[in-house]
Design an enzyme around this catalytic site. Structure first.
Site, short mmCIF file in Angstrom:
data_model
loop_
_atom_site.label_atom_id
_atom_site.label_comp_id
_atom_site.label_asym_id
_atom_site.label_seq_id
_atom_site.Cartn_x
_atom_site.Cartn_y
_atom_site.Cartn_z
N ASP A 263 0.84 -1.20 0.00
CA ASP A 263 0.00 0.00 0.00
C ASP A 263 0.87 1.25 0.00
O ASP A 263 1.53 1.55 0.99
CB ASP A 263 -0.91 0.01 1.23
CG ASP A 263 -2.04 -1.00 1.12
OD1 ASP A 263 -2.75 -0.98 0.10
OD2 ASP A 263 -2.21 -1.81 2.05
N ASP B 70 -10.27 -6.43 -0.40
CA ASP B 70 -9.29 -5.69 0.40
C ASP B 70 -10.00 -4.95 1.53
O ASP B 70 -10.84 -4.08 1.29
CB ASP B 70 -8.53 -4.69 -0.47
CG ASP B 70 -7.36 -4.05 0.27
OD1 ASP B 70 -7.06 -4.47 1.41
OD2 ASP B 70 -6.73 -3.13 -0.29
#
Length: 220
Positions: free
Chosen positions: A35, A175
């Site tokens: 990320d 996610d």
């Protein structure tokens, strides 16, 4: 039943990142989810280009690079030049003026193109892009932080995408707030992979390999 498990590396222990990667790899993780946050598109800073490069050097497993940044076209080559075939790059369509141009840059680099869809983004808003990407990362929490609460209205989005994936040729990935119950419910329906963070994988007393084995051996 086959499905992919990806480790959300923003949740890893950064005092021993290389060892974390090794233990996850030996434990059977399928890929490493990276990320990248710029503090603008989301109000947080998470992993960096250097973190991504470090993990890329520590493993031959695929990387899933999730760019939570404004105007990724401006910096996309900083990331793609350090990645290898089989790696995925996701962008958020709302973050770019012309997301299809950025997606083409990802393809030109020999990487797998994907888009990430926020909880507040409808399928209709990104419908045309679904035909030119290979992966769709559906956010079941708002992007930017780990350990958030699952937003139940996102179920409708998964259901809609599941009806389109075969026609348009993309795979769906989960996610955010991913517990065993979500895998049990959505893997049989056709969600191909799940990003694992603090809900199921990190911050537990059990070794990663033991946790991953239990997930794969769940009864459906």
């Amino acid at each position: 039943m086959e499905f992919e498990l990806m480790a959300s590396m923003m949740c890893a222990n950064y005092s021993s990142l290389g060892e974390e990667v090794k233990e996850l790899e030996e434990g059977g993780i399928d890929s490493f989810h990276i990320d990248i946050m710029d503090g603008r598109y989301v109000h947080n800073f998470a992993m960096s280009l250097n973190d991504m490069c470090c993990i890329r050097e520590c493993t031959k497993k695929p990387l899933d690079v999730h760019l939570m940044v404004e105007h990724p076209l401006n910096t996309i080559e900083l990331f793609t030049k350090h990645l290898q075939r089989g790696d995925t790059v996701y962008i958020h369509p709302e973050a770019e003026y012309h997301p299809s141009t950025t997606i083409q840059k990802i393809k030109d680099a020999g990487l797998i193109p994907g888009i990430a869809i926020n909880p507040g983004t409808s399928v209709e808003e990104v419908r045309m892009l679904l035909r030119i990407v290979d992966k769709v990362l559906v956010m079941s929490v708002n992007p930017g932080n780990a350990a958030q609460m699952f937003l139940p209205y996102v179920r409708e989005k998964y259901d809609e995408l599941l009806t389109l994936k075969d026609e348009m040729g993309f795979d769906i990935y989960w996610d955010g707030a991913c517990g065993a119950d979500k895998i049990k419910e959505y893997a049989p329906l056709g969600v191909k992979g799940f990003v694992l963070g603090t809900t199921l994988l990190f911050g537990k007393k059990a070794p990663y390999g033991e946790t991953l084995q239990k997930i794969r051996e769940m009864k459906f």
